[in-house]
Write a protein that holds these residues in place. Structure first.
Motif, mmCIF file in Angstrom:
data_model
loop_
_atom_site.group_PDB
_atom_site.id
_atom_site.type_symbol
_atom_site.label_atom_id
_atom_site.label_comp_id
_atom_site.label_asym_id
_atom_site.label_seq_id
_atom_site.Cartn_x
_atom_site.Cartn_y
_atom_site.Cartn_z
ATOM 1 N N LYS A 123 76.687 -21.872 58.959
ATOM 2 C CA LYS A 123 77.334 -21.852 57.454
ATOM 3 C C LYS A 123 78.854 -21.238 56.615
ATOM 4 C CE LYS A 123 74.972 -23.807 54.723
ATOM 5 N NZ LYS A 123 73.841 -23.565 53.070
ATOM 6 N N TYR A 124 78.489 -19.877 57.612
ATOM 7 C CA TYR A 124 79.280 -18.493 56.860
ATOM 8 C C TYR A 124 79.077 -17.855 58.010
ATOM 9 C CZ TYR A 124 78.546 -21.363 52.516
ATOM 10 O OH TYR A 124 78.822 -21.990 51.613
ATOM 11 N N LEU A 125 80.052 -16.776 58.115
ATOM 12 C CA LEU A 125 80.365 -15.266 58.554
ATOM 13 C C LEU A 125 80.293 -14.012 57.841
ATOM 14 C CD1 LEU A 125 80.578 -14.482 61.519
ATOM 15 C CD2 LEU A 125 83.096 -14.464 61.610
ATOM 16 N N ALA A 126 79.404 -13.271 58.332
ATOM 17 C CA ALA A 126 79.860 -12.448 57.337
ATOM 18 C C ALA A 126 80.574 -11.022 57.506
ATOM 19 C CB ALA A 126 78.372 -11.682 56.677
ATOM 20 N N LEU A 127 82.150 -10.743 57.374
ATOM 21 C CA LEU A 127 83.057 -9.040 57.951
ATOM 22 C C LEU A 127 82.649 -8.269 57.187
ATOM 23 C CD1 LEU A 127 84.179 -12.639 58.212
ATOM 24 C CD2 LEU A 127 86.143 -10.527 59.615
ATOM 25 N N CYS A 128 81.930 -7.226 58.182
ATOM 26 C CA CYS A 128 82.159 -6.283 56.798
ATOM 27 C C CYS A 128 83.357 -5.425 57.218
ATOM 28 C CB CYS A 128 80.476 -5.152 57.324
ATOM 29 S SG CYS A 128 79.117 -5.595 56.780
ATOM 30 N N THR A 129 83.966 -4.381 56.386
ATOM 31 C CA THR A 129 85.210 -3.990 56.459
ATOM 32 C C THR A 129 85.184 -2.489 56.452
ATOM 33 O OG1 THR A 129 86.305 -5.293 54.548
ATOM 34 C CG2 THR A 129 87.111 -6.476 56.325
ATOM 35 N N SER A 130 86.010 -0.986 56.845
ATOM 36 C CA SER A 130 85.318 -0.544 56.649
ATOM 37 C C SER A 130 85.676 0.652 54.816
ATOM 38 C CB SER A 130 86.068 0.564 57.420
ATOM 39 O OG SER A 130 87.180 -0.134 57.864
ATOM 40 N N ASP A 131 86.580 -0.501 54.166
ATOM 41 C CA ASP A 131 86.906 0.058 52.573
ATOM 42 C C ASP A 131 86.072 -0.867 52.374
ATOM 43 O OD1 ASP A 131 87.476 -3.091 53.036
ATOM 44 O OD2 ASP A 131 88.642 -2.968 51.837
ATOM 45 N N ASN A 132 84.478 -0.435 52.557
ATOM 46 C CA ASN A 132 83.267 -0.594 51.627
ATOM 47 C C ASN A 132 83.042 -1.989 51.080
ATOM 48 O OD1 ASN A 132 80.527 0.081 51.015
ATOM 49 N ND2 ASN A 132 81.248 0.398 49.296
ATOM 50 N N GLY A 133 83.654 -3.537 51.543
ATOM 51 C CA GLY A 133 83.627 -4.497 51.597
ATOM 52 C C GLY A 133 83.235 -5.625 52.558
ATOM 53 N N ILE A 134 82.388 -6.614 51.908
ATOM 54 C CA ILE A 134 82.562 -7.797 52.619
ATOM 55 C C ILE A 134 83.004 -9.160 52.319
ATOM 56 C CG2 ILE A 134 80.065 -9.275 53.696
ATOM 57 C CD1 ILE A 134 78.073 -6.496 52.685
ATOM 58 N N GLN A 135 83.049 -9.795 53.535
ATOM 59 C CA GLN A 135 83.996 -10.926 53.609
ATOM 60 C C GLN A 135 83.462 -12.287 54.147
ATOM 61 O OE1 GLN A 135 87.797 -10.466 51.680
ATOM 62 N NE2 GLN A 135 86.863 -8.515 51.927
ATOM 63 N N ILE A 136 82.948 -13.293 53.015
ATOM 64 C CA ILE A 136 82.886 -14.140 53.644
ATOM 65 C C ILE A 136 83.727 -15.049 53.950
ATOM 66 C CG2 ILE A 136 81.254 -15.505 53.137
ATOM 67 C CD1 ILE A 136 79.654 -12.871 53.082
ATOM 68 N N VAL A 137 83.327 -16.434 55.566
ATOM 69 C CA VAL A 137 84.086 -16.601 55.387
ATOM 70 C C VAL A 137 84.325 -18.061 56.109
ATOM 71 C CG1 VAL A 137 86.159 -15.071 56.578
ATOM 72 C CG2 VAL A 137 84.948 -15.858 57.932
ATOM 73 N N THR A 138 83.700 -18.734 56.152
ATOM 74 C CA THR A 138 84.110 -20.450 56.919
ATOM 75 C C THR A 138 84.160 -20.252 58.576
ATOM 76 O OG1 THR A 138 85.801 -21.294 56.572
ATOM 77 C CG2 THR A 138 84.010 -21.831 55.014
ATOM 78 N N PRO A 139 83.332 -21.613 59.615
ATOM 79 C CA PRO A 139 83.379 -21.639 60.542
ATOM 80 C C PRO A 139 85.042 -21.320 61.143
ATOM 81 C CG PRO A 139 81.900 -22.469 60.058
ATOM 82 C CD PRO A 139 82.345 -22.204 59.295
ATOM 83 N N GLN A 140 85.759 -21.922 59.858
ATOM 84 C CA GLN A 140 86.942 -22.822 60.438
ATOM 85 C C GLN A 140 88.273 -21.088 59.764
ATOM 86 O OE1 GLN A 140 85.134 -24.314 58.255
ATOM 87 N NE2 GLN A 140 84.894 -25.843 59.816
ATOM 88 N N LEU A 141 87.387 -20.391 59.188
ATOM 89 C CA LEU A 141 88.618 -18.607 59.465
ATOM 90 C C LEU A 141 88.683 -18.862 57.876
ATOM 91 C CD1 LEU A 141 89.345 -17.850 62.706
ATOM 92 C CD2 LEU A 141 87.609 -17.411 61.639
ATOM 93 N N LYS A 142 88.134 -19.259 57.013
ATOM 94 C CA LYS A 142 88.671 -19.540 55.429
ATOM 95 C C LYS A 142 88.020 -19.035 54.195
ATOM 96 C CE LYS A 142 91.888 -22.892 56.452
ATOM 97 N NZ LYS A 142 93.352 -22.556 56.624
ATOM 98 N N LEU A 143 88.271 -17.536 53.736
ATOM 99 C CA LEU A 143 87.651 -16.918 53.232
ATOM 100 C C LEU A 143 87.232 -17.828 51.772
ATOM 101 C CD1 LEU A 143 87.427 -13.941 51.983
ATOM 102 C CD2 LEU A 143 89.382 -14.114 50.546
ATOM 103 N N VAL A 144 85.534 -17.704 51.627
ATOM 104 C CA VAL A 144 85.289 -17.840 49.832
ATOM 105 C C VAL A 144 84.382 -17.063 49.354
ATOM 106 C CG1 VAL A 144 82.339 -19.038 50.156
ATOM 107 C CG2 VAL A 144 83.565 -19.650 52.644
ATOM 108 N N SER A 145 84.298 -15.799 49.842
ATOM 109 C CA SER A 145 83.878 -14.398 49.004
ATOM 110 C C SER A 145 84.558 -13.516 49.264
ATOM 111 C CB SER A 145 82.663 -14.992 47.864
ATOM 112 O OG SER A 145 82.151 -14.995 49.225
ATOM 113 N N THR A 146 83.956 -11.935 48.642
ATOM 114 C CA THR A 146 84.135 -11.001 48.707
ATOM 115 C C THR A 146 83.234 -10.338 48.158
ATOM 116 O OG1 THR A 146 86.340 -11.218 49.267
ATOM 117 C CG2 THR A 146 85.409 -8.998 48.849
ATOM 118 N N VAL A 147 82.667 -9.417 48.934
ATOM 119 C CA VAL A 147 81.271 -8.531 48.286
ATOM 120 C C VAL A 147 81.924 -7.420 47.836
ATOM 121 C CG1 VAL A 147 78.710 -7.779 48.278
ATOM 122 C CG2 VAL A 147 79.187 -10.289 48.862
ATOM 123 N N GLN A 148 81.909 -6.756 47.370
ATOM 124 C CA GLN A 148 83.051 -5.637 47.028
ATOM 125 C C GLN A 148 82.382 -4.810 45.582
ATOM 126 O OE1 GLN A 148 87.286 -4.424 48.674
ATOM 127 N NE2 GLN A 148 86.517 -2.924 49.079
#
Length: 844
Positions: A301-326
């Protein structure tokens, strides 16, 4: 020196890492569980908002997992081996187990698997990754989840990174894979059959992932390759090379079905690969920072990307951004010749937020009250240039930030210096757009001062159109900037910023600058000398130099409130306080000052030394009010006093009644000093009346915070109709600069006399206001249109009675009011006859 208050303790207020470990999705894919210190936090996937927290661990957690037999529960493990299980819906703890670790060992990661056949459901298997306290190589052991006892020590050597181990395979046939430098190790987790070790030459592994259904392993290496391994049962295994990255691959993971896999690295790009086709790949570019962890939700359903700026990007399998945890943006790039946070910490009065450097080229607006990131603002407007293998790429970054007193104007300085090409420096002025609720660029100045800008400040002014700003540069000069109408045909009629004047002093280098609290003076340090200037005319008033001064001054601050006539300067040798009324050195203390910050709401200042000692003091006294030796174990990047803005402190710390001191350490954590075991209103997010945090003075301390009156309340606010008694006298009293005011005993007489002269006039105006409702009632009665004579006579009788009653009440009120006014005049007159010489003690 002995501190006047008890020792305070450090408390973390933000900046904790969200990316130390890979996040985990809930069974329905709607929540994501993140480790943050000793707490596990749950965030909504679609909104990125914090949903709940799970606490109870005694020390920092090393990971969180879904329970293998109960998907409604999560399990976390701490560095000392404490295992806690929660129901993630009710947040209730259901089980606490202490793993029996050996002494001088700590846990670094863990995985949890179902029990083997013919075993009870409670006896899950815990694969714990641990290391010795003085070592850097990790090992792995098998524990029982119900008793915490050691079952078997496994022959595995692992790198000390969370991505050095992975599990995969279908239920009942799970296998494990780990990396150690250039070696890949794999084994069966049920029978623990060591299958073998694979090595690569001239490279080393950086991350590993296992296929969820097949015996297939994906590894990333330092040259940007992704290797897919098969046929582990044979002596010579096979692998395929998927190569797109140029920098080391930092994260790799498979999709839930295993037909695709994802990889990410320092290029700030996510790559989606098709396992059966080397050329079939898709990209998600322009991520905020490099990718360090990847996690896939159930059913993809989703893919979570942890980026080194202390954030988590939530994207769909189609690589569309859903939300950001930061919550707090980290600085991840080692800046060429600059500190990690070169702009320091500043306070934005418009958004009630602290402003710091964010990712490269941005500044972040962080709310310490809600511990949340408000937004990031792109200052440079340039594309981020990623690093290369054998070269250091320097990006343009923000080095200075300043705000006007009302928050309407913001000024920033950005620079880039790679040591090879000409240095880039830009000074920008931003105006706050109330419609967009954001800052809009007003003026951009290319190379305002050669060599860069070392200091930036705004003059204190309540009029946004009458603003001054000052910059001090490495060219040994300071410049005064003012608003003026643009002469450009593209901005005709628009107010823009331009350089008004330039100042210098004996060809000495500039250090720091500061405006006085009333904006009438500008202090600029040149070498070991403090100079004072009139900002409007750029006229030098005086220069002050300590006869024993040997080091250049690095910081200067004007005092506030009762210390507005004092100026504090600091250097690597001492801290000095100058009295502007006598132009003499008030006091000096040998102190190796590395950082000096002033409270914008009180007279207190905080000085940090190179030995990480903290001294809080008032410029009026050389004795500090608080001393904290070695306040931090690591280095201090920056610090600032942030006003409470509507929150009242419950902790009784005298020097933090108006503002809170925030410290940013080298771990990029925001820390404060508070009394142990006490919670304040700012922690709970309680909103209190603004009046509870108004700045007090010596005159304000004698006034009551609340007052009651038996006088009848007017229909319209009396203050709005009649004004504030004595307002003209107060304005006249505060109009002159503080350091030019005459002695207080000469001001008290005329000030009190203004109240005596206006008291009777105010009462007469009140009487006129109270007569207006009666006239309106009389007009309504005359126009009521009554036809019956009886009704008219009845109305007349009622009106006559009311008139008699009101007349008698009016006579009583008038006599009482007249008596109270006479008493007030008599009391004020008696005060005027008193000897006012005692007021001279207030300024000593």
């Amino acid at each position: 020196m002995k501190a006047a208050e008890e020792r305070l303790v450090l408390m973390r207020r933000g900046g904790g890492s969200l990316i130390n470990f890979c996040p985990v999705f809930s069974s329905d894919g709607e929540l994501i569980f993140v480790v943050c210190g000793p707490v596990v936090r749950a965030y909504g996937v679609r909104t990125g908002e914090l949903v709940s927290e799970y606490d109870g661990l005694e020390s920092k957690a090393v990971g969180v997992r879904l329970h293998p037999t109960d998907t409604s529960s999560i399990v976390a493990c701490s560095v000392n081996g404490q295992l806690i299980q929660w129901d993630w819906r009710s947040r209730l703890k259901s089980e606490i187990v202490k793993l029996k670790l050996k002494k001088e060992t700590i846990a670094t990661n863990f995985y949890m698997f179902p029990p083997v056949l013919n075993d009870t459901a409670e006896n899950c298997r815990i694969f714990l990754v641990w290391k010795y306290l003085k070592g850097n190589t990790c090992h792995m052991s098998l524990f029982c989840s119900s008793s915490g006892s050691l079952l078997q020590k496994l022959e595995f050597e692992l790198d000390n990174v969370p991505s050095s181990i992975a599990f995969g395979g279908p239920a009942g046939s799970e296998y494990i894979a780990g990396i150690y430098r250039n070696r890949l190790q794999f084994a069966n987790t049920v029978k623990w059959e060591q299958c073998g070790i694979k090595e690569i030459r001239g490279r080393y592994f950086t991350c590993v992932a296992c296929h969820p259904e097949e015996l297939c392993i994906a590894t990333g290496d330092n040259t940007g390759r992704v290797l897919i391994w098969w046929n582990f049962s044979f002596k010579k295994s096979t692998y395929a090379v998927y190569h797109w990255h140029t920098l080391p691959v930092q994260a790799v993971t498979f999709s839930q079905a295993g037909s695709q896999f994802y990889s990410g690295g320092g290029e700030c790009v996510l790559v989606r690969w098709t396992l059966d086709s080397l050329s079939d790949r898709n990209f998600l570019p322009r991520l905020p920072s490099s990718v360090c962890h990847l996690s896939v939700a159930p059913d993809n359903k989703y893919l979570a990307l942890c980026t080194s700026d202390n954030g988590i990007q939530i994207v769909t399998p189609q690589l569309k951004l859903v939300s950001t945890v930061q919550h707090f943006t980290w600085c991840v790039e080692m800046k060429h010749g600059l500190d990690p946070f070169p702009a320091g910490i500043t306070f934005d009065p418009q958004n009630k937020a602290m402003v710091l450097n964010g990712r490269t080229g941005y500044i972040q607006f962080y709310s310490p009250r809600t511990k949340s990131l408000l937004y990031n603002l792109d200052i440079t407007g340039l594309n981020y240039l990623t690093q290369e293998r054998n070269a250091v790429i320097v990006n343009t970054d923000v080095t200075k930030v300043a705000f006007s007193s009302n928050g309407q104007w913001m000024s920033t300085v950005e620079q880039r210096d790679d040591g090879e090409t000409n240095m880039e420096v830009r000074l920008k002025f931003w105006f706050f757009d109330s419609v967009k609720q954001n800052f809009s660029l007003n003026t951009s100045v290319e190379l305002p001062q050669s060599g860069g800008i070392v200091a930036l400040a705004f003059q204190c002014s309540s009029d946004p159109q009458q603003q001054l700003a000052a910059t001090a540069g490495a060219d040994f000069k300071f410049r005064i900037w003012t608003l003026a109408e643009s002469s450009s045909i593209y901005k005709k009629g628009i107010m823009v910023w331009r350089c008004e004047s330039v100042g210098f002093f004996r060809n000495l280098p500039c250090g720091d600058l500061s405006f006085s609290s009333d904006g009438s003076l500008l202090a600029v340090t040149f070498g070991p000398t403090l100079t004072l200037w009139v900002p409007e005319t750029n006229q030098l008033k005086c220069s002050l130099t300590d006869k024993d001064a040997e080091m250049n001054l690095s910081c200067v601050k004007f005092g506030l409130v009762d210390s507005c006539h004092l100026v504090v300067t600091g250097s690597s040798k001492s801290i000095n306080v100058w009295n502007l009324l006598t132009l003499t050195l008030a006091w000096t203390v040998p102190l190796h000052v590395s950082l000096l910050v002033a409270d914008p709401s009180s007279e207190f200042m905080a000085a940090f030394t190179y030995d990480r000692d903290l001294f809080v003091f008032s410029p009026r006294k050389s004795e500090p009010v608080y001393v904290h030796r070695e306040v931090l174990d690591n280095s201090i990047l920056c610090a600032a006093f942030i006003p409470h803005f509507g929150l009242e402190r419950s902790a009784n710390v005298s020097w933090q009644q108006q503002s809170q001191l925030y410290i940013l350490d080298s771990n990029q954590e925001l820390l404060t000093l508070d009394k142990p075991g006490e919670d304040s209103a700012i922690k709970e997010g309680i909103t209190l009346p603004v009046s509870s945090v108004q700045t007090t003075s010596l005159f304000g301390t004698v006034l009551a915070k609340q007052s009651k009156s038996d006088v009848e309340k007017l229909l319209v606010d009396t203050t709005q109709q009649l004004g504030v008694p004595g307002a003209a006298a107060i304005k006249q009293l505060l109009k002159a600069p503080a350091h030019t005011m005459p002695p207080i005993n000469l001001l008290c007489g005329p000030f009190l006399q203004s109240f005596v002269a206006t008291s009777r006039k105010q009462e007469e105006k009140k009487n006129m206001v109270k007569q207006e409702p009666e006239e309106e009632t009389r007009m309504e009665t005359e126009d009521s249109g009554v036809d019956s004579e009886d009704e008219v006579s009845g109305v007349d009788e009622i009106k006559q009675k009311k008139t008699n009653i009101k007349g008698s009440e009016a006579e009583v009120n008038d006599s009482t009011r007249t008596k109270s006014v006479d008493d007030l005049d008599a009391n004020l007159a008696s005060v005027l006859k008193e000897d006012l010489d005692w007021t001279e003690l207030l300024v000593e």
